[in-house]
Design a protein around this motif. Structure first.
Motif, short mmCIF file in Angstrom:
data_model
loop_
_atom_site.label_atom_id
_atom_site.label_comp_id
_atom_site.label_asym_id
_atom_site.label_seq_id
_atom_site.Cartn_x
_atom_site.Cartn_y
_atom_site.Cartn_z
N ALA A 24 25.11 17.63 10.00
CA ALA A 24 23.96 16.76 10.19
C ALA A 24 22.74 17.56 10.64
O ALA A 24 21.62 17.31 10.18
CB ALA A 24 24.29 15.67 11.21
N GLN A 25 22.93 18.53 11.52
CA GLN A 25 21.81 19.37 11.96
C GLN A 25 21.30 20.23 10.80
O GLN A 25 20.10 20.48 10.69
CB GLN A 25 22.21 20.24 13.13
N GLN A 26 22.17 20.64 9.92
CA GLN A 26 21.76 21.40 8.74
C GLN A 26 20.88 20.55 7.83
O GLN A 26 19.91 21.05 7.25
CB GLN A 26 22.99 21.92 7.98
N ALA A 27 21.18 19.26 7.74
CA ALA A 27 20.35 18.36 6.93
C ALA A 27 18.93 18.31 7.50
O ALA A 27 17.95 18.30 6.75
CB ALA A 27 20.96 16.97 6.89
N ILE A 28 18.80 18.31 8.81
CA ILE A 28 17.47 18.31 9.43
C ILE A 28 16.76 19.62 9.14
O ILE A 28 15.57 19.64 8.81
CB ILE A 28 17.58 18.05 10.95
N GLU A 29 17.46 20.74 9.24
CA GLU A 29 16.85 22.04 8.95
C GLU A 29 16.41 22.14 7.50
O GLU A 29 15.35 22.69 7.19
CB GLU A 29 17.82 23.18 9.29
N GLU A 30 17.19 21.56 6.58
CA GLU A 30 16.81 21.56 5.17
C GLU A 30 15.55 20.72 4.94
O GLU A 30 14.67 21.09 4.17
CB GLU A 30 17.97 21.04 4.31
N LYS A 31 15.45 19.58 5.64
CA LYS A 31 14.25 18.74 5.52
C LYS A 31 13.03 19.49 6.06
O LYS A 31 11.95 19.42 5.47
CB LYS A 31 14.46 17.44 6.29
N LYS A 32 13.20 20.23 7.16
CA LYS A 32 12.09 21.03 7.69
C LYS A 32 11.62 22.04 6.66
O LYS A 32 10.41 22.22 6.46
CB LYS A 32 12.52 21.78 8.96
N ALA A 33 12.55 22.71 6.00
CA ALA A 33 12.19 23.70 4.99
C ALA A 33 11.51 23.02 3.80
O ALA A 33 10.53 23.54 3.25
CB ALA A 33 13.43 24.46 4.54
N GLU A 34 12.01 21.86 3.42
CA GLU A 34 11.46 21.13 2.27
C GLU A 34 10.01 20.74 2.49
O GLU A 34 9.18 20.84 1.58
CB GLU A 34 12.31 19.87 2.02
N VAL A 35 9.68 20.30 3.70
CA VAL A 35 8.30 19.86 3.98
C VAL A 35 7.48 20.95 4.67
O VAL A 35 6.35 20.72 5.07
CB VAL A 35 8.27 18.56 4.81
N ALA A 36 8.05 22.15 4.80
CA ALA A 36 7.38 23.29 5.44
C ALA A 36 6.91 22.95 6.85
O ALA A 36 5.81 23.24 7.25
CB ALA A 36 6.22 23.79 4.59
N TYR A 37 7.80 22.30 7.61
CA TYR A 37 7.49 21.91 8.99
C TYR A 37 7.91 23.01 9.95
O TYR A 37 8.97 23.59 9.82
CB TYR A 37 8.21 20.61 9.36
N SER A 38 7.06 23.27 10.93
CA SER A 38 7.38 24.23 11.98
C SER A 38 6.84 23.68 13.29
O SER A 38 5.75 23.12 13.34
CB SER A 38 6.73 25.57 11.68
N ALA A 39 7.57 23.85 14.36
CA ALA A 39 7.13 23.39 15.68
C ALA A 39 6.21 24.42 16.34
O ALA A 39 5.78 24.22 17.46
CB ALA A 39 8.33 23.11 16.57
N ASP A 40 5.91 25.50 15.65
CA ASP A 40 5.05 26.54 16.22
C ASP A 40 3.64 26.00 16.48
O ASP A 40 3.19 25.06 15.82
CB ASP A 40 4.96 27.75 15.29
N LEU A 41 2.96 26.63 17.40
CA LEU A 41 1.59 26.26 17.70
C LEU A 41 0.68 26.79 16.59
O LEU A 41 1.10 27.56 15.74
CB LEU A 41 1.18 26.83 19.06
N THR A 42 -0.58 26.38 16.61
CA THR A 42 -1.48 26.72 15.51
C THR A 42 -2.46 27.81 15.91
O THR A 42 -2.57 28.18 17.07
CB THR A 42 -2.27 25.48 15.07
N GLU A 43 -3.20 28.27 14.94
CA GLU A 43 -4.17 29.34 15.17
C GLU A 43 -5.42 28.80 15.87
O GLU A 43 -5.64 27.59 15.93
CB GLU A 43 -4.54 30.01 13.86
N ASP A 44 -6.25 29.71 16.37
CA ASP A 44 -7.46 29.34 17.10
C ASP A 44 -8.52 28.77 16.17
O ASP A 44 -8.49 28.99 14.96
CB ASP A 44 -8.04 30.57 17.81
N LEU A 45 -9.47 28.06 16.77
CA LEU A 45 -10.62 27.56 16.03
C LEU A 45 -11.52 28.73 15.62
O LEU A 45 -11.57 29.74 16.31
CB LEU A 45 -11.43 26.59 16.88
N SER A 46 -12.24 28.55 14.53
CA SER A 46 -13.20 29.57 14.12
C SER A 46 -14.41 29.49 15.06
O SER A 46 -14.60 28.51 15.78
CB SER A 46 -13.64 29.34 12.68
#
Length: 149
Positions: free
Chosen positions: A114-136
């Protein structure tokens, strides 16, 4: 408001959700550790400010920091993990009920699938919990100008 998440490796991963407050529409997601450390991203999708921006929050409850960054989410069409989480929940309940009949190895295997299914969905939608880059620099100036108005 509905918030979905999954506990894994001593932390709660909060999947993206929408929060509407007054004139703001926000998208939030992040990681909450059981050691009280956290990393969250709040994306301002709709606000009085003329461009989208995000706020990265991190640290712990006694010593936390924030930093402006680019918005991870551009609209209210955020990646949803409802089906995968519901499947994980059903698998977990089923495994607990059947643990004495089928054994703990079977329960662990079902949970991992079941956890693998969640990881596959993350890869499919290119989701990452990482923070984002700074503003220009331009975006920082626009934000500062909006604050003085």
């Amino acid at each position: 408001m509905s918030v979905r998440g999954i506990v894994k490796e001593n932390q709660l991963e909060v999947f993206p959700f929408i929060l509407k407050v007054d004139r703001y529409t926000l998208a939030l997601d992040g990681l909450q550790g059981f050691d009280q450390n956290f990393k969250y991203h709040v994306a301002a999708i709709k606000s009085p400010i003329p461009f989208r921006f995000g706020v990265n929050l991190g640290g712990n409850f006694d010593d936390w920091r924030w930093k402006l960054g680019k918005a991870k989410f551009k609209s209210t069409k955020i990646p949803l993990f409802d089906e995968e989480i519901d499947g994980l929940r059903l698998n977990l309940v089923s495994s607990i009920h059947n643990i004495f009949d089928r054994g703990i190895e079977h329960a662990i295997k079902r949970n991992e699938e079941a956890q693998q299914a969640i990881e596959e969905k993350k890869a499919e939608v290119a989701y990452s919990a990482d923070l984002t880059e700074d503003l220009s620099e331009k975006e920082v100036k626009e934000l500062e100008a909006a604050q003085t108005e």
